[in-house]
Structure formats: C-alpha cells, structure tokens
Design a protein around this motif. Sequence first.
Motif, PDB file in Angstrom:
ATOM      1  N   LEU A 270       1.112 -13.657   6.376  1.00 57.11           N
ATOM      2  CA  LEU A 270      -0.013 -12.191   6.361  1.00 57.11           C
ATOM      3  C   LEU A 270       0.375 -11.120   7.332  1.00 57.11           C
ATOM      4  O   LEU A 270       0.898 -11.997   8.394  1.00 57.11           O
ATOM      5  N   VAL A 271       0.936  -9.875   6.958  1.00 59.61           N
ATOM      6  CA  VAL A 271       1.757  -9.115   7.623  1.00 59.61           C
ATOM      7  C   VAL A 271       0.578  -7.556   7.354  1.00 59.61           C
ATOM      8  O   VAL A 271       0.390  -7.384   6.582  1.00 59.61           O
ATOM      9  N   ALA A 272      -0.018  -7.378   8.570  1.00 60.19           N
ATOM     10  CA  ALA A 272      -0.409  -6.076   8.889  1.00 60.19           C
ATOM     11  C   ALA A 272      -1.911  -5.921   7.826  1.00 60.19           C
ATOM     12  O   ALA A 272      -2.280  -4.910   7.261  1.00 60.19           O
ATOM     13  N   LEU A 273      -1.882  -6.858   7.330  1.00 60.00           N
ATOM     14  CA  LEU A 273      -3.586  -7.148   7.212  1.00 60.00           C
ATOM     15  C   LEU A 273      -4.885  -5.703   7.778  1.00 60.00           C
ATOM     16  O   LEU A 273      -5.192  -5.301   7.156  1.00 60.00           O
ATOM     17  N   THR A 274      -5.227  -5.674   9.032  1.00 60.89           N
ATOM     18  CA  THR A 274      -5.383  -4.255   9.334  1.00 60.89           C
ATOM     19  C   THR A 274      -5.277  -3.761   9.599  1.00 60.89           C
ATOM     20  O   THR A 274      -5.977  -2.807   8.704  1.00 60.89           O
ATOM     21  N   ARG A 275      -4.092  -3.022   9.276  1.00 58.69           N
ATOM     22  CA  ARG A 275      -3.636  -1.506   9.051  1.00 58.69           C
ATOM     23  C   ARG A 275      -3.447  -1.708   7.685  1.00 58.69           C
ATOM     24  O   ARG A 275      -4.453  -0.233   7.518  1.00 58.69           O
ATOM     25  N   GLU A 276      -3.772  -2.383   7.081  1.00 58.61           N
ATOM     26  CA  GLU A 276      -3.495  -2.100   5.198  1.00 58.61           C
ATOM     27  C   GLU A 276      -5.057  -1.320   5.175  1.00 58.61           C
ATOM     28  O   GLU A 276      -5.510  -0.759   4.240  1.00 58.61           O
ATOM     29  N   LEU A 277      -6.247  -2.379   5.827  1.00 57.88           N
ATOM     30  CA  LEU A 277      -7.382  -1.434   5.517  1.00 57.88           C
ATOM     31  C   LEU A 277      -8.063  -0.736   5.891  1.00 57.88           C
ATOM     32  O   LEU A 277      -8.728  -0.160   5.598  1.00 57.88           O
ATOM     33  N   GLU A 278      -6.982  -0.204   7.279  1.00 59.59           N
ATOM     34  CA  GLU A 278      -7.692   0.677   7.853  1.00 59.59           C
ATOM     35  C   GLU A 278      -6.869   2.679   7.133  1.00 59.59           C
ATOM     36  O   GLU A 278      -7.821   3.405   6.856  1.00 59.59           O
ATOM     37  N   GLU A 279      -6.104   1.970   6.501  1.00 54.41           N
ATOM     38  CA  GLU A 279      -5.535   2.651   5.528  1.00 54.41           C
ATOM     39  C   GLU A 279      -6.482   3.206   4.647  1.00 54.41           C
ATOM     40  O   GLU A 279      -6.672   4.365   3.803  1.00 54.41           O
TER      41      GLU A 279
END
Length: 137
Positions: free
Chosen positions: A73-82
């Motif tokens: 998993l890479v950048a899951l938090t950023r994806e959700l924030e977007e």
Amino acid sequence: MSYHFRLTGELAINPPIPLADIPPTSTNLFHNQAFYVERYNMPLAHLAYEIEKIDGADVATSLRPVMKFPYKLVALTRELEEILAAHGTGRTFTGELEQLGEEPGHVITITVMDGQVVEEEEEADDDQEGAEEGEDK
C-alpha cells in the motif's frame, strides 16, 4: 524488501455522491481499474466507489478496497484526503478501513473524523508475545 498489507472494511458516504459529480476518468471508479488490476495485479487506486442506483440516479454510497489480497500500500491516506477534498463538504464518511500487516497483530485502523483522516496503529504487544513463548517451554 517491501511490506504488504491487506486492506479491509468500508467507509459509507452520506449523503451519497452523484456519479455525475465524479470525473469519468477517476481511478476510484472500479471500471477504470479492471484492466490494470487484471494485467498487473496491482490497483491504480486503493479504494473504489460502490455505485448504487437510488431514486433512479447512480450514486456512490461507500468506498471499499479494490484488492482482496495483501499488496504494498502506498499513499492510502493521501488518496482518501484527496477524495475528502473533492467530495467531503456536506458529507460524512462513517465506518473504518483496516490495514492488516504481514506481522501478526500489526493493524492500522483508518477512520474519518470531522472531515480529517485519522490513523491508529496497533502492533502486537511484545510482553504478550514473550509470555506466549514462555508458555511453550
């Protein structure tokens, strides 16, 4: 060496997002990921909208993991924030996602509180593991 997680859970969206408000090229629409997942066994995005028909309109009612098996998993938090930045105003996202790590007991729980992504990480308690190992002797 990479570390893999299995992503589980669901975030319900209320009120649902009209499909017309989601760009047709969004990587969070599953039909835009199908070829990539099938060919490369990796998603373009970690989460996909669950689309349902309500009162004759197609709407996104939740976000769910795209993959059912462990992967990096890479950048899951950023994806959700977007997603929250684009569609979160006036909506609540309830429920939780869990990243289950390769190591037993390594869990990261992701929720949305007041429009912000919140992560809580749990790891196996070393004292507990030591006690269990001592019992085997």
